[in-house]
Design an enzyme around this catalytic site. Structure first.
Site, PDB file in Angstrom:
ATOM      1  N   TRP A 143       0.704  -1.161   0.049  1.00 20.11           N
ATOM      2  CA  TRP A 143       0.011  -0.018  -0.017  1.00 20.11           C
ATOM      3  C   TRP A 143       0.861   1.308  -0.179  1.00 20.11           C
ATOM      4  O   TRP A 143       1.890   1.271   0.868  1.00 20.11           O
ATOM      5  CB  TRP A 143      -0.753   0.051   1.127  1.00 20.11           C
ATOM      6  CG  TRP A 143      -2.062   1.184   1.283  1.00 20.11           C
ATOM      7  CD1 TRP A 143      -1.942   2.244   1.775  1.00 20.11           C
ATOM      8  CD2 TRP A 143      -3.085   0.767   0.747  1.00 20.11           C
ATOM      9  NE1 TRP A 143      -3.130   2.809   1.505  1.00 20.11           N
ATOM     10  CE2 TRP A 143      -4.063   1.965   0.923  1.00 20.11           C
ATOM     11  CE3 TRP A 143      -3.915  -0.254  -0.092  1.00 20.11           C
ATOM     12  CZ2 TRP A 143      -5.249   2.204   0.184  1.00 20.11           C
ATOM     13  CZ3 TRP A 143      -5.204   0.063  -0.391  1.00 20.11           C
ATOM     14  CH2 TRP A 143      -5.835   1.263  -0.478  1.00 20.11           C
TER      15      TRP A 143
ATOM     16  N   SER B 135       0.152  -2.009   5.865  1.00 16.97           N
ATOM     17  CA  SER B 135       0.832  -1.890   7.126  1.00 16.97           C
ATOM     18  C   SER B 135       0.242  -2.868   8.101  1.00 16.97           C
ATOM     19  O   SER B 135       0.891  -3.361   8.830  1.00 16.97           O
ATOM     20  CB  SER B 135       0.926  -0.418   7.577  1.00 16.97           C
ATOM     21  OG  SER B 135       1.600   0.283   6.796  1.00 16.97           O
TER      22      SER B 135
ATOM     23  N   GLU C 189      -0.875  -5.828   7.786  1.00 21.81           N
ATOM     24  CA  GLU C 189      -0.454  -7.310   7.891  1.00 21.81           C
ATOM     25  C   GLU C 189       1.160  -7.250   8.157  1.00 21.81           C
ATOM     26  O   GLU C 189       1.479  -8.371   8.126  1.00 21.81           O
ATOM     27  CB  GLU C 189      -0.369  -7.430   6.427  1.00 21.81           C
ATOM     28  CG  GLU C 189      -2.146  -7.707   6.141  1.00 21.81           C
ATOM     29  CD  GLU C 189      -2.981  -6.614   5.811  1.00 21.81           C
ATOM     30  OE1 GLU C 189      -4.080  -6.389   6.235  1.00 21.81           O
ATOM     31  OE2 GLU C 189      -2.509  -5.431   5.076  1.00 21.81           O
TER      32      GLU C 189
ATOM     33  N   LEU D 212       1.471   4.938   6.243  1.00 15.59           N
ATOM     34  CA  LEU D 212       0.159   5.366   6.434  1.00 15.59           C
ATOM     35  C   LEU D 212      -0.293   6.721   6.275  1.00 15.59           C
ATOM     36  O   LEU D 212       0.572   7.699   6.733  1.00 15.59           O
ATOM     37  CB  LEU D 212      -0.147   5.061   7.802  1.00 15.59           C
ATOM     38  CG  LEU D 212      -0.111   3.468   8.114  1.00 15.59           C
ATOM     39  CD1 LEU D 212      -0.128   3.088   9.682  1.00 15.59           C
ATOM     40  CD2 LEU D 212      -1.356   2.516   7.387  1.00 15.59           C
TER      41      LEU D 212
ATOM     42  N   GLU E 242      -9.832  10.700   5.817  1.00 12.40           N
ATOM     43  CA  GLU E 242     -11.035  11.550   6.417  1.00 12.40           C
ATOM     44  C   GLU E 242     -11.743  10.816   7.697  1.00 12.40           C
ATOM     45  O   GLU E 242     -12.452  11.570   8.374  1.00 12.40           O
ATOM     46  CB  GLU E 242     -11.988  11.961   5.396  1.00 12.40           C
ATOM     47  CG  GLU E 242     -11.765  12.736   4.229  1.00 12.40           C
ATOM     48  CD  GLU E 242     -12.773  12.776   3.067  1.00 12.40           C
ATOM     49  OE1 GLU E 242     -12.389  13.840   2.374  1.00 12.40           O
ATOM     50  OE2 GLU E 242     -13.620  12.163   3.143  1.00 12.40           O
ATOM     51  N   THR E 243     -11.425   9.622   7.859  1.00  8.26           N
ATOM     52  CA  THR E 243     -11.815   8.740   8.957  1.00  8.26           C
ATOM     53  C   THR E 243     -10.713   8.595  10.073  1.00  8.26           C
ATOM     54  O   THR E 243      -9.672   8.910   9.977  1.00  8.26           O
ATOM     55  CB  THR E 243     -12.469   7.481   8.194  1.00  8.26           C
ATOM     56  OG1 THR E 243     -11.438   6.892   7.978  1.00  8.26           O
ATOM     57  CG2 THR E 243     -13.287   7.835   7.183  1.00  8.26           C
TER      58      THR E 243
ATOM     59  N   HIS F 292      -9.717   5.559  10.446  1.00  7.58           N
ATOM     60  CA  HIS F 292      -9.039   4.383  10.048  1.00  7.58           C
ATOM     61  C   HIS F 292      -7.831   4.528  10.242  1.00  7.58           C
ATOM     62  O   HIS F 292      -6.946   3.327  10.730  1.00  7.58           O
ATOM     63  CB  HIS F 292      -9.302   4.214   8.520  1.00  7.58           C
ATOM     64  CG  HIS F 292      -8.510   2.860   8.034  1.00  7.58           C
ATOM     65  ND1 HIS F 292      -9.042   1.807   8.189  1.00  7.58           N
ATOM     66  CD2 HIS F 292      -7.455   2.847   7.285  1.00  7.58           C
ATOM     67  CE1 HIS F 292      -8.217   0.917   7.624  1.00  7.58           C
ATOM     68  NE2 HIS F 292      -7.424   1.506   6.774  1.00  7.58           N
TER      69      HIS F 292
ATOM     70  N   ARG G  77      10.253  12.124   3.403  1.00  8.16           N
ATOM     71  CA  ARG G  77      10.983  11.189   4.448  1.00  8.16           C
ATOM     72  C   ARG G  77      11.069  10.072   3.514  1.00  8.16           C
ATOM     73  O   ARG G  77      11.555   8.955   4.351  1.00  8.16           O
ATOM     74  CB  ARG G  77       9.800  11.120   5.394  1.00  8.16           C
ATOM     75  CG  ARG G  77       9.902  12.198   6.325  1.00  8.16           C
ATOM     76  CD  ARG G  77       8.444  12.172   7.240  1.00  8.16           C
ATOM     77  NE  ARG G  77       8.445  13.295   7.929  1.00  8.16           N
ATOM     78  CZ  ARG G  77       8.210  14.597   7.625  1.00  8.16           C
ATOM     79  NH1 ARG G  77       7.776  14.711   6.347  1.00  8.16           N
ATOM     80  NH2 ARG G  77       8.034  15.613   8.520  1.00  8.16           N
TER      81      ARG G  77
END
Length: 206
Positions: free
Chosen positions: A69, A101, A103, A126, A130-131, A133, A172
């Site tokens: 991801w 991430s 997993e 990550l 908006e949530t 999560h 980064r």
């Protein structure tokens, strides 16, 4: 942005330990193996731009678990990590990939259960949405990686970028050849941690 007093402080110590090569060494071999990196955007101004330490990780077996991801960022971090490991004379490097991430800790546990690795680097990225999560995954992955360190008594390096914007992630990970590649830091950190464990494992029991 965090106030300066909440940012982590990094202290630089010149110590004589087995496996640490003097950063001031002028040999041609040392210069060839030295890993360069751009300033860390999270670092304080007083230590920005310092070279990464150089260690001799000959014989170490290192595993890298990477989330696919946000692969543009995570692949760049893996490249930086592997470069740093090789600069420390680590040749036995295994890279495995998982979906995200969340997993990563489970996959790292699989590697640790094989008893084939001296250390594992967990890499992911990550980006806040908006949530909630983002917060849930960050907390779960952080706790999972810490638990692996304590359960297996083996260095498991936390290489999960948790950022608010894509621009922060790029800055980064060295995407596009610019900015700081934190993967290099994690590779060096893994070697350093493995050498510390090796040092004390070799000492006679008290």
């Amino acid at each position: 942005l965090k106030p300066f007093w909440l940012k982590p402080l990094r202290h630089i110590h010149r110590v004589a330990v087995r496996g640490l090569v003097d950063p001031m060494a002028d040999s041609e071999e040392a210069k060839k193996r030295k890993v360069s990196n751009a300033p860390n955007p999270d670092g304080t101004q007083t230590i920005r731009g310092l070279d990464l330490p150089q260690y001799d990780g000959t014989g170490l077996r290192i595993g890298v678990v990477c989330a696919r991801w946000n692969s543009i960022v995570t692949n760049a971090l893996v490249d930086g990590c592997v470069e740093a490991l090789k600069s420390c004379s680590v040749t036995d490097i295994t890279v495995e990939y998982v979906a995200g991430s969340y997993e990563v800790p489970c996959a790292a546990q699989v590697l640790l259960e094989s008893k084939r690795f001296d250390g594992v680097v967990c890499i992911g990225c990550l980006v806040k949405g908006e949530t909630m999560h983002f917060e849930y995954i960050c907390e779960a992955v952080t706790q999972g990686i810490m638990n692996l360190n304590l359960t297996y008594k083996t260095p498991v390096i936390y290489g999960i970028l948790s950022v608010l914007t894509e621009e922060q992630a790029k800055a980064r990970s060295g995407v596009g050849g610019a900015g700081h590649n934190s993967g290099k830091d994690w590779g060096i950190t893994c070697v350093e941690s493995c050498l510390l464990k090796r040092k004390y494992a070799a000492l006679p029991a008290a």
